[in-house]
Structures are given as C-alpha cells and as structure tokens.
Write a protein that holds these residues in place. Structure first.
Motif, PDB file in Angstrom:
ATOM      1  N   THR A 144      32.327-115.012  19.980  1.00 39.58           N
ATOM      2  CA  THR A 144      31.252-115.251  19.352  1.00 39.58           C
ATOM      3  C   THR A 144      30.084-114.195  19.488  1.00 39.58           C
ATOM      4  OG1 THR A 144      31.734-117.467  18.942  1.00 39.58           O
ATOM      5  CG2 THR A 144      29.335-116.756  18.129  1.00 39.58           C
ATOM      6  N   ARG A 145      29.884-114.264  20.885  1.00 41.63           N
ATOM      7  CA  ARG A 145      28.744-113.199  21.073  1.00 41.63           C
ATOM      8  C   ARG A 145      28.923-111.920  20.799  1.00 41.63           C
ATOM      9  NH1 ARG A 145      28.255-116.681  25.670  1.00 41.63           N
ATOM     10  NH2 ARG A 145      29.463-115.144  26.867  1.00 41.63           N
ATOM     11  N   ARG A 146      30.407-111.425  20.933  1.00 42.46           N
ATOM     12  CA  ARG A 146      30.853-110.196  20.598  1.00 42.46           C
ATOM     13  C   ARG A 146      31.269-109.962  19.254  1.00 42.46           C
ATOM     14  NH1 ARG A 146      34.851-109.339  25.484  1.00 42.46           N
ATOM     15  NH2 ARG A 146      33.461-109.542  27.266  1.00 42.46           N
ATOM     16  N   ARG A 147      30.972-111.023  18.387  1.00 44.59           N
ATOM     17  CA  ARG A 147      31.199-111.086  16.916  1.00 44.59           C
ATOM     18  C   ARG A 147      32.641-110.860  16.692  1.00 44.59           C
ATOM     19  NH1 ARG A 147      25.894-108.404  14.116  1.00 44.59           N
ATOM     20  NH2 ARG A 147      24.462-109.452  15.471  1.00 44.59           N
ATOM     21  N   ILE A 148      33.783-111.513  17.390  1.00 48.01           N
ATOM     22  CA  ILE A 148      35.086-111.608  17.132  1.00 48.01           C
ATOM     23  C   ILE A 148      35.371-112.886  16.454  1.00 48.01           C
ATOM     24  CG2 ILE A 148      37.386-111.519  18.047  1.00 48.01           C
ATOM     25  CD1 ILE A 148      36.062-109.482  20.493  1.00 48.01           C
ATOM     26  N   LEU A 149      34.817-113.784  16.732  1.00 51.83           N
ATOM     27  CA  LEU A 149      34.725-115.208  16.393  1.00 51.83           C
ATOM     28  C   LEU A 149      33.445-115.639  15.588  1.00 51.83           C
ATOM     29  CD1 LEU A 149      36.799-117.204  18.576  1.00 51.83           C
ATOM     30  CD2 LEU A 149      37.516-116.232  16.613  1.00 51.83           C
ATOM     31  N   ALA A 150      33.432-116.600  14.927  1.00 48.53           N
ATOM     32  CA  ALA A 150      32.010-117.003  14.214  1.00 48.53           C
ATOM     33  C   ALA A 150      32.047-118.557  14.681  1.00 48.53           C
ATOM     34  CB  ALA A 150      31.979-116.853  12.892  1.00 48.53           C
ATOM     35  N   GLU A 151      30.858-119.061  14.947  1.00 51.19           N
ATOM     36  CA  GLU A 151      30.643-120.392  15.195  1.00 51.19           C
ATOM     37  C   GLU A 151      29.714-120.969  13.950  1.00 51.19           C
ATOM     38  OE1 GLU A 151      29.012-123.273  18.885  1.00 51.19           O
ATOM     39  OE2 GLU A 151      28.229-121.038  18.794  1.00 51.19           O
ATOM     40  N   THR A 152      30.723-121.575  13.066  1.00 48.80           N
ATOM     41  CA  THR A 152      30.222-122.287  11.782  1.00 48.80           C
ATOM     42  C   THR A 152      29.209-123.280  12.015  1.00 48.80           C
ATOM     43  OG1 THR A 152      32.045-123.429  11.576  1.00 48.80           O
ATOM     44  CG2 THR A 152      32.271-121.428  10.378  1.00 48.80           C
TER      45      THR A 152
ATOM     46  N   PRO B  32      27.769-126.049  15.718  1.00 44.63           N
ATOM     47  CA  PRO B  32      27.992-126.385  17.166  1.00 44.63           C
ATOM     48  C   PRO B  32      29.264-126.744  17.438  1.00 44.63           C
ATOM     49  CG  PRO B  32      25.815-127.093  16.467  1.00 44.63           C
ATOM     50  CD  PRO B  32      26.570-126.563  15.305  1.00 44.63           C
ATOM     51  N   GLY B  33      30.144-125.923  18.154  1.00 46.43           N
ATOM     52  CA  GLY B  33      31.307-126.298  18.686  1.00 46.43           C
ATOM     53  C   GLY B  33      32.507-125.964  17.541  1.00 46.43           C
ATOM     54  N   LEU B  34      32.169-125.473  16.547  1.00 46.14           N
ATOM     55  CA  LEU B  34      33.306-125.205  15.541  1.00 46.14           C
ATOM     56  C   LEU B  34      33.609-123.558  15.482  1.00 46.14           C
ATOM     57  CD1 LEU B  34      32.823-127.601  12.636  1.00 46.14           C
ATOM     58  CD2 LEU B  34      35.002-127.510  14.226  1.00 46.14           C
ATOM     59  N   PHE B  35      34.587-123.138  15.826  1.00 49.68           N
ATOM     60  CA  PHE B  35      34.864-121.717  15.593  1.00 49.68           C
ATOM     61  C   PHE B  35      35.931-121.386  14.897  1.00 49.68           C
ATOM     62  CE2 PHE B  35      33.274-122.944  19.850  1.00 49.68           C
ATOM     63  CZ  PHE B  35      32.349-122.304  20.092  1.00 49.68           C
ATOM     64  N   THR B  36      35.692-120.014  14.023  1.00 44.04           N
ATOM     65  CA  THR B  36      36.608-119.432  13.212  1.00 44.04           C
ATOM     66  C   THR B  36      36.507-118.068  13.210  1.00 44.04           C
ATOM     67  OG1 THR B  36      37.487-119.778  11.069  1.00 44.04           O
ATOM     68  CG2 THR B  36      35.127-119.382  11.386  1.00 44.04           C
ATOM     69  N   ARG B  37      37.452-117.359  12.661  1.00 47.48           N
ATOM     70  CA  ARG B  37      37.381-116.144  12.579  1.00 47.48           C
ATOM     71  C   ARG B  37      36.321-115.627  11.313  1.00 47.48           C
ATOM     72  NH1 ARG B  37      43.299-113.984  11.158  1.00 47.48           N
ATOM     73  NH2 ARG B  37      42.178-112.421  10.443  1.00 47.48           N
ATOM     74  N   PRO B  38      35.523-114.541  11.592  1.00 46.97           N
ATOM     75  CA  PRO B  38      34.597-114.601  10.582  1.00 46.97           C
ATOM     76  C   PRO B  38      35.074-113.885   9.415  1.00 46.97           C
ATOM     77  CG  PRO B  38      34.485-112.660  12.321  1.00 46.97           C
ATOM     78  CD  PRO B  38      35.541-113.819  12.825  1.00 46.97           C
ATOM     79  N   ARG B  39      34.464-114.273   8.264  1.00 46.60           N
ATOM     80  CA  ARG B  39      34.795-113.634   6.991  1.00 46.60           C
ATOM     81  C   ARG B  39      34.458-112.214   6.975  1.00 46.60           C
ATOM     82  NH1 ARG B  39      31.551-117.781   3.404  1.00 46.60           N
ATOM     83  NH2 ARG B  39      31.654-119.269   4.965  1.00 46.60           N
ATOM     84  N   PRO B  40      35.188-111.526   6.133  1.00 44.71           N
ATOM     85  CA  PRO B  40      34.925-110.052   6.011  1.00 44.71           C
ATOM     86  C   PRO B  40      33.632-109.825   5.055  1.00 44.71           C
ATOM     87  CG  PRO B  40      37.129-110.637   5.223  1.00 44.71           C
ATOM     88  CD  PRO B  40      36.391-111.846   5.552  1.00 44.71           C
ATOM     89  N   GLN B  41      32.946-109.026   5.711  1.00 45.51           N
ATOM     90  CA  GLN B  41      31.534-108.695   4.735  1.00 45.51           C
ATOM     91  C   GLN B  41      31.818-107.548   3.725  1.00 45.51           C
ATOM     92  OE1 GLN B  41      28.247-109.109   6.001  1.00 45.51           O
ATOM     93  NE2 GLN B  41      28.492-110.589   7.556  1.00 45.51           N
ATOM     94  N   SER B  42      30.967-107.772   2.677  1.00 53.04           N
ATOM     95  CA  SER B  42      30.896-106.798   1.685  1.00 53.04           C
ATOM     96  C   SER B  42      30.556-105.380   2.183  1.00 53.04           C
ATOM     97  CB  SER B  42      30.214-107.242   0.559  1.00 53.04           C
ATOM     98  OG  SER B  42      30.538-108.447  -0.054  1.00 53.04           O
ATOM     99  N   PRO B  43      31.163-104.355   1.782  1.00 59.79           N
ATOM    100  CA  PRO B  43      30.717-102.991   2.150  1.00 59.79           C
ATOM    101  C   PRO B  43      29.181-102.578   2.070  1.00 59.79           C
ATOM    102  CG  PRO B  43      32.472-102.813   0.465  1.00 59.79           C
ATOM    103  CD  PRO B  43      31.856-104.225   0.265  1.00 59.79           C
ATOM    104  N   GLY B  44      28.240-103.209   1.205  1.00 62.26           N
ATOM    105  CA  GLY B  44      27.014-102.891   1.134  1.00 62.26           C
ATOM    106  C   GLY B  44      26.204-104.007   1.893  1.00 62.26           C
ATOM    107  N   ILE B  45      27.089-104.831   2.441  1.00 64.53           N
ATOM    108  CA  ILE B  45      25.976-105.783   3.412  1.00 64.53           C
ATOM    109  C   ILE B  45      26.037-105.686   4.779  1.00 64.53           C
ATOM    110  CG2 ILE B  45      25.611-108.375   3.879  1.00 64.53           C
ATOM    111  CD1 ILE B  45      26.650-109.175   1.199  1.00 64.53           C
ATOM    112  N   GLN B  46      25.014-105.605   5.557  1.00 68.65           N
ATOM    113  CA  GLN B  46      25.355-105.359   7.195  1.00 68.65           C
ATOM    114  C   GLN B  46      24.577-106.502   7.836  1.00 68.65           C
ATOM    115  OE1 GLN B  46      23.939-101.632   8.540  1.00 68.65           O
ATOM    116  NE2 GLN B  46      25.166-100.532   6.703  1.00 68.65           N
ATOM    117  N   PRO B  47      25.062-106.767   8.828  1.00 71.19           N
ATOM    118  CA  PRO B  47      24.423-108.048   9.716  1.00 71.19           C
ATOM    119  C   PRO B  47      23.045-107.651  10.356  1.00 71.19           C
ATOM    120  CG  PRO B  47      26.379-107.126  10.698  1.00 71.19           C
ATOM    121  CD  PRO B  47      26.263-106.383   9.436  1.00 71.19           C
TER     122      PRO B  47
END
Length: 65
Positions: free
Chosen positions: A40-48, A50-65
């Motif tokens: 999650t810290r490396r942004r490979i997974l997302a913590e939706t 506390p304690g729930l992990f999933t793959r992050p959703r793809p971002q739209s091209p115009g949106i940056q984190p």
C-alpha cells in the motif's frame, strides 16, 4: 498478488491466509498483514478501509494522485 488479482472484493489478511492455504493463526495473520501494508505504501495495493486491501482502480489520464 495473484490472490488480489482473483479477488472480486477487498481482502483482509485472514482472507489472504485462507486463499494461500496458510494456517489461520494469529502469527500468520500478522505476518501476512505486513506485506499488504508495505504494498500500500508503494501504491501497488490500496487500503479501502483499515485492514481491507485491494488492487487500486486505474486512474483517468487527466487525474494525478
């Protein structure tokens, strides 16, 4: 990562242990929990939540984190 790729919902460390056929013991759950936190810290997974992990959703091209 294969466990998360096949999952259709966020997973807890306990679910990851079960999917990997590990003994569901507190020590194993705690050891498994460390890895998704690190990913999650490396942004490979997302913590939706506390304690729930999933793959992050793809971002739209115009949106940056």
């Amino acid at each position: 990562m294969a466990v998360f790729a096949e999952a259709d919902a966020p997973l807890r460390a306990r679910n990851v242990c079960e999917a990997m056929d590990l003994n569901v013991a507190p020590n194993n759950i705690n050891n498994v929990r460390i890895k998704p936190k690190r990913l999650t810290r490396r942004r490979i997974l997302a913590e939706t939540e506390p304690g729930l992990f999933t793959r992050p959703r793809p971002q739209s091209p115009g949106i940056q984190p």
